[in-house]
Design a protein around this motif. Structure first.
Motif, short mmCIF file in Angstrom:
data_model
loop_
_atom_site.label_atom_id
_atom_site.label_comp_id
_atom_site.label_asym_id
_atom_site.label_seq_id
_atom_site.Cartn_x
_atom_site.Cartn_y
_atom_site.Cartn_z
N PHE A 161 0.82 -1.23 0.00
CA PHE A 161 0.00 0.00 0.00
C PHE A 161 0.85 1.27 0.00
N LYS A 162 2.16 1.11 0.21
CA LYS A 162 3.06 2.27 0.17
C LYS A 162 3.71 2.42 -1.20
N THR A 163 3.40 1.53 -2.12
CA THR A 163 4.10 1.54 -3.41
C THR A 163 3.26 2.26 -4.48
N PRO A 164 3.90 2.71 -5.57
CA PRO A 164 3.18 3.40 -6.64
C PRO A 164 2.08 2.53 -7.26
N GLN A 165 2.22 1.20 -7.14
CA GLN A 165 1.19 0.29 -7.64
C GLN A 165 -0.20 0.61 -7.10
N MET A 166 -0.25 1.17 -5.91
CA MET A 166 -1.53 1.42 -5.24
C MET A 166 -2.03 2.85 -5.45
N GLN A 167 -1.35 3.58 -6.33
CA GLN A 167 -1.77 4.96 -6.59
C GLN A 167 -3.21 4.97 -7.10
N GLY A 168 -4.01 5.87 -6.57
CA GLY A 168 -5.41 5.94 -7.00
C GLY A 168 -6.33 5.07 -6.18
N CYS A 169 -5.75 4.24 -5.29
CA CYS A 169 -6.58 3.35 -4.47
C CYS A 169 -6.55 3.78 -3.00
N ILE A 170 -7.63 3.50 -2.30
CA ILE A 170 -7.61 3.72 -0.85
C ILE A 170 -8.03 2.43 -0.15
N VAL A 171 -7.54 2.23 1.04
CA VAL A 171 -7.95 1.08 1.85
C VAL A 171 -9.33 1.40 2.42
N THR A 172 -10.27 0.46 2.28
CA THR A 172 -11.62 0.72 2.80
C THR A 172 -11.99 -0.18 3.99
N ARG A 173 -11.41 -1.41 4.04
CA ARG A 173 -11.78 -2.34 5.10
C ARG A 173 -10.67 -3.36 5.30
N VAL A 174 -10.60 -3.89 6.50
CA VAL A 174 -9.62 -4.97 6.72
C VAL A 174 -10.32 -6.16 7.37
N GLY A 175 -9.78 -7.33 7.13
CA GLY A 175 -10.27 -8.56 7.77
C GLY A 175 -9.16 -9.12 8.64
N ILE A 176 -9.49 -9.33 9.91
CA ILE A 176 -8.47 -9.77 10.88
C ILE A 176 -8.92 -11.09 11.47
N SER A 177 -8.02 -12.04 11.58
CA SER A 177 -8.37 -13.34 12.13
C SER A 177 -7.68 -13.53 13.49
N LEU A 178 -8.48 -13.85 14.51
CA LEU A 178 -7.93 -14.00 15.86
C LEU A 178 -8.30 -15.38 16.41
N SER A 179 -7.27 -16.14 16.74
CA SER A 179 -7.52 -17.51 17.20
C SER A 179 -8.30 -17.51 18.51
N LYS A 180 -9.17 -18.52 18.69
CA LYS A 180 -9.88 -18.63 19.98
C LYS A 180 -8.96 -19.25 21.03
N HIS A 181 -7.86 -19.87 20.56
CA HIS A 181 -6.90 -20.45 21.52
C HIS A 181 -5.85 -19.40 21.81
N TRP A 182 -6.24 -18.38 22.55
CA TRP A 182 -5.36 -17.23 22.82
C TRP A 182 -4.12 -17.63 23.61
N GLN A 183 -2.97 -17.17 23.14
CA GLN A 183 -1.71 -17.34 23.88
C GLN A 183 -1.16 -15.95 24.11
N PRO A 184 -0.83 -15.58 25.34
CA PRO A 184 -0.27 -14.24 25.54
C PRO A 184 1.08 -14.12 24.86
N ASN A 185 1.35 -12.96 24.31
CA ASN A 185 2.65 -12.69 23.70
C ASN A 185 3.43 -11.82 24.68
N LEU A 186 4.27 -12.46 25.49
CA LEU A 186 4.95 -11.76 26.58
C LEU A 186 6.45 -11.65 26.32
N SER A 187 6.83 -11.66 25.05
CA SER A 187 8.26 -11.68 24.72
C SER A 187 8.96 -10.36 25.05
N TYR A 188 8.22 -9.27 25.05
CA TYR A 188 8.85 -7.95 25.21
C TYR A 188 9.11 -7.58 26.67
#
Ligand code: EPU
Length: 346
Positions: A161-188
């Motif tokens: 989306f940062k490249t010239p290929q996307m010139q003239g286009c806008i992002v309108t929606r996103v689809g996000i998938s979240l597992s029901k088997h949640w694991q905390p991400n505590l690496s930081y």
């Protein structure tokens, strides 16, 4: 000309030619008309990663498309969210429903539509870890289409989306998938103090919010665009040269044998925390964040400071920091590196 302050978080005093707020399909037709007429425009969400180095003559298209939907599958939740939704509100909404995954990305300023563009990331997670698809709208053909995760070409703070290929286009929606088997991400860092067996989604969310609030300036109070530079990648020769002199240097090995170095640490080592120039400043708690310290700094002053910081780091560590923030000039997006090089010469 319109004041650009309301449309970006650096709050510099630049102007924009026109503003077109997109709230529905009719507004998209106005954008189609602009494109057909060959008029220049560029799209922003909440402007949390933008620097207007000059006044912009074209139309600033402000994406305010709203909608969110949570779909339950056997093993996962799918979230469909419009680009104009606020990112943090989306994360909070999911956490309040005990849907985990995005909590490490809490409090990142900006809109949902900016998340894939920048591939936002923090505390060991990034948007691409959860993205299923991104919907775009082409202002010339008025067609919607969906890009799969692979088609988005995600990288470190980058995407198609940062490249010239996307010139003239806008992002309108996103689809996000979240597992029901949640694991905390505590690496930081500070998250490692939490117990992975008993910690809840909202506890991780709260700790992330606390960590960010402690370290990063609130853009509502002091203009900024988060990390100004990317963390640079260096090779083993660089590490062999500098590590013996700086034992504490935060370096993260990457799978391809290179290393990521903390740019904030490099700037900090140049004793620039709290440094100010023409109303622009290096944040006192996180040197990677440049701010509109006086509230009256111009975009040019921020860019001048960035060039100064870049130069100091280069002199000390032989690394040329690359801006993460997108720069806007008179006619649209400009190459940040070229802008900073021009200030270095002047
Ligand atoms: N550090 C210093 N001095 C400083 C700043 C940092 O010594 O002034 C050291 C820290 O002590 C730490 C290391 O540098 O050892 C890394 O600092 P930090 O954990 O704050 O993270 P960062 O690498 O500076 C990145 C992202 C942030 C994200 C944090 C947390 C980039 C460019 N920035 O910053 O993202 O919140 O990690 O995961 O990758 C953003 O993109 O706008 C942003 C804020």
């Amino acid at each position: 000309m319109n004041d650009a302050r309301a449309y970006h978080t650096f709050a510099v005093s630049s102007k924009v030619g026109q503003v077109l707020v997109i709230r529905n399909l009719d507004d998209l037709k106005s954008l189609h008309a602009l494109s057909l007429a060959g008029k220049p425009w560029l799209c922003c969400g909440e402007g949390s990663n933008l620097l207007f180095v000059k006044d912009y003559d074209g139309t600033l298209v402000v994406n305010r498309l709203r909608s969110r939907r949570l779909i339950e599958l056997d093993d996962a939740w799918v979230v469909e969210a419009a680009a104009g939704e606020n990112w943090h509100e989306l994360v909070r909404w999911l956490v309040s429903r005990n849907v985990g995954g995005l909590e490490n990305l809490a409090l990142i300023p900006g809109s949902v539509g900016a998340a894939p563009v920048q591939n936002i990331g923090a505390y060991g997670a990034e948007f691409s870890d959860f993205c299923q698809w991104v919907e775009i709208w082409d202002s010339r053909t008025q067609q919607f289409s969906r890009l799969s995760h692979a088609q988005c070409q995600f990288g470190y703070r980058s995407s198609i989306f940062k490249t010239p290929q996307m010139q003239g286009c806008i992002v309108t929606r996103v689809g996000i998938s979240l597992s029901k088997h949640w694991q905390p991400n505590l690496s930081y860092g500070s998250l490692q103090s939490l117990d992975s067996d008993s910690v809840s989604i909202s506890q991780v969310f709260d700790m992330i919010c606390q960590t960010r609030t402690d370290k990063l300036p609130d853009p509502k109070k002091i203009g900024n665009a988060g990390s100004f530079f990317k963390n640079p990648i260096v090779d083993s020769f660089w590490v062999e040269r500098f590590q013996p002199h700086y034992k504490q240097i935060p370096i993260y090995p990457l799978p391809d044998g290179t290393f990521k170095v903390a740019a904030g640490w490099l700037i900090d080592q140049c004793a620039l925390k709290g440094f100010e120039m023409d109303g622009a400043g290096v944040h006192v708690k996180q040197a990677l964040v440049l701010t509109n310290a006086s509230g009256n700094a111009s975009g040019a002053a921020i860019a001048r400071l960035a060039s100064y910081v870049q130069d100091k780091v280069y002199q000390k560590f032989a690394i040329k920091l690359e801006p993460e923030v997108l720069f806007i000039g008179t006619e649209g997006f400009v190459n940040p590196q070229e802008v900073l090089s021009n200030y270095a010469k002047s």
